[in-house]
Design an enzyme around this catalytic site. Structure first.
Site, PDB file in Angstrom:
ATOM      1  N   GLY A   1       0.830  -1.203   0.000  1.00 26.33           N
ATOM      2  CA  GLY A   1       0.000   0.000   0.000  1.00 26.33           C
ATOM      3  C   GLY A   1       0.860   1.247   0.000  1.00 26.33           C
ATOM      4  O   GLY A   1       2.089   1.168   0.145  1.00 26.33           O
TER       5      GLY A   1
ATOM      6  N   GLU B   1       0.331 -10.466   3.423  1.00 26.98           N
ATOM      7  CA  GLU B   1       0.465  -9.554   4.579  1.00 26.98           C
ATOM      8  C   GLU B   1       0.233 -10.324   5.871  1.00 26.98           C
ATOM      9  O   GLU B   1       0.952 -10.163   6.855  1.00 26.98           O
ATOM     10  CB  GLU B   1      -0.541  -8.405   4.484  1.00 26.98           C
ATOM     11  CG  GLU B   1      -0.171  -7.364   3.440  1.00 26.98           C
ATOM     12  CD  GLU B   1      -1.224  -6.300   3.246  1.00 26.98           C
ATOM     13  OE1 GLU B   1      -0.952  -5.344   2.514  1.00 26.98           O
ATOM     14  OE2 GLU B   1      -2.335  -6.405   3.796  1.00 26.98           O
TER      15      GLU B   1
ATOM     16  N   ASP C   1      -6.574  -0.340   6.106  1.00 22.89           N
ATOM     17  CA  ASP C   1      -7.654   0.470   5.534  1.00 22.89           C
ATOM     18  C   ASP C   1      -8.535   1.067   6.630  1.00 22.89           C
ATOM     19  O   ASP C   1      -9.006   2.186   6.518  1.00 22.89           O
ATOM     20  CB  ASP C   1      -8.510  -0.393   4.592  1.00 22.89           C
ATOM     21  CG  ASP C   1      -7.691  -0.892   3.421  1.00 22.89           C
ATOM     22  OD1 ASP C   1      -7.054  -0.057   2.763  1.00 22.89           O
ATOM     23  OD2 ASP C   1      -7.653  -2.110   3.187  1.00 22.89           O
TER      24      ASP C   1
ATOM     25  N   ASP D   1       3.386  -2.162   8.242  1.00 22.46           N
ATOM     26  CA  ASP D   1       2.324  -2.310   7.251  1.00 22.46           C
ATOM     27  C   ASP D   1       1.261  -1.223   7.463  1.00 22.46           C
ATOM     28  O   ASP D   1       1.207  -0.596   8.523  1.00 22.46           O
ATOM     29  CB  ASP D   1       1.699  -3.712   7.414  1.00 22.46           C
ATOM     30  CG  ASP D   1       1.106  -4.230   6.117  1.00 22.46           C
ATOM     31  OD1 ASP D   1       0.931  -3.437   5.177  1.00 22.46           O
ATOM     32  OD2 ASP D   1       0.804  -5.443   6.046  1.00 22.46           O
TER      33      ASP D   1
HETATM   34  C1  ABF Z   1      -2.073  -2.450   3.126  1.00 28.27           C
HETATM   35  O1  ABF Z   1      -2.253  -1.144   3.250  1.00 28.27           O
HETATM   36  C2  ABF Z   1      -3.357  -3.045   2.687  1.00 28.27           C
HETATM   37  O2  ABF Z   1      -3.770  -4.166   3.311  1.00 28.27           O
HETATM   38  C3  ABF Z   1      -4.305  -1.940   2.818  1.00 28.27           C
HETATM   39  O3  ABF Z   1      -5.258  -2.173   1.877  1.00 28.27           O
HETATM   40  C4  ABF Z   1      -3.430  -0.823   2.599  1.00 28.27           C
HETATM   41  C5  ABF Z   1      -3.731   0.570   2.962  1.00 28.27           C
HETATM   42  O4  ABF Z   1      -3.183   1.252   1.893  1.00 28.27           O
HETATM   43  P1  ABF Z   1      -2.753   2.728   1.903  1.00 28.27           P
HETATM   44  O5  ABF Z   1      -1.586   2.810   2.807  1.00 28.27           O
HETATM   45  O6  ABF Z   1      -2.431   2.980   0.468  1.00 28.27           O
HETATM   46  O7  ABF Z   1      -3.940   3.506   2.382  1.00 28.27           O
HETATM   47  O8  ABF Z   1      -1.515  -3.009   4.204  1.00 28.27           O
END
Ligand code: ABF
Length: 226
Positions: free
Chosen positions: A24, A103, A84, A81
């Protein structure tokens, strides 16, 4: 804000760490900040990625020589990580970008998990604004969607994309499809295991088992720990 979060998360990385790279845009900001630390502080790390996309990002910022396949490591010291949606008691909804299977493989095994997110992603209940992504065996998508709706209600649709100029099912890094399920109300964390009990379900974006995660949020005032 993503870079403020990413910089803070990069401070947690120690010399010699085996680091799980999330997916992401926020995780990509972390990969950039980690590259800076590697360059400026001479840090040596081993990196395992949760998606092809993040692996490519790591290569792009010069971290390619630190990348290792998942099977080559015997532990993951720390993973960083995004999410959402997340609640105060650390129920995470992930997989908007489609990478939740790997993930979960990485994040659940990491000795320390750091979730970085802009503060508007903090919600009272899950799901709040996003459907729940469910990775499924391609041949089973229709049966699984029917099973889920029959059992819990709501609406489950196959995620499609305009890939290579052609409209079709989105195929994950693992060769599977994704269902986006909008349940009729907030979910119980037990659903994470219950969904996996349906033949054809591979993994979902419900992450309920890392209540010990370090959560860093950011708003216009800066970064703070939840
Ligand atoms: C990831 O980060 C995904 O699982 C989730 O969909 C995403 C969030 O994305 P972003 O940082 O672009 O908002 O771990």
């Amino acid at each position: 804000m993503k870079h403020l979060l990413a910089r803070k998360a990069a401070e947690y990385i120690r010399e010699g760490s085996i680091v799980g790279l999330g997916s992401g845009s926020t995780a990509k900001a972390f990969i950039e900040e980690l590259a800076k630390r590697v360059r400026e502080d001479g840090l040596t790390v081993t990196l395992v990625s949760t998606s092809v996309d993040s692996e490519l990002k790591a290569a792009e910022v010069g971290l390619d020589k630190y990348l290792a396949p998942l099977w080559a490591v015997d532990r993951i010291d720390i993973a960083v990580d995004g999410a959402d949606e997340l609640t105060r008691d650390r129920l995470f909804l992930k997989g908007g970008g489609g990478a939740m299977f790997r993930e979960k493989v990485v994040d659940y095994r990491a000795s320390t998990l750091i979730i970085i997110a802009e503060s508007h992603k903090l919600v009272d209940r899950i799901p709040a604004r996003h459907p729940i992504p469910i990775e499924v065996l391609p041949a089973a998508w229709r049966l699984v969607a029917d099973d889920i709706v029959k059992r819990w209600g709501g609406k489950a649709v196959l995620r499609v994309c305009q890939c290579g100029g052609k409209l079709g099912p989105l195929v994950t890094d693992n060769g599977n499809y994704i269902l986006d399920w909008a349940p009729p109300g907030p979910i119980d964390p037990a659903l994470e295991d219950e969904l996996r009990g349906i033949p054809g379900v591979i993994e979902s974006g419900i992450f309920s088992k890392r209540r010990d995660a370090v959560v860093l949020l950011a708003d216009e005032r800066g970064v703070f720990e939840l």
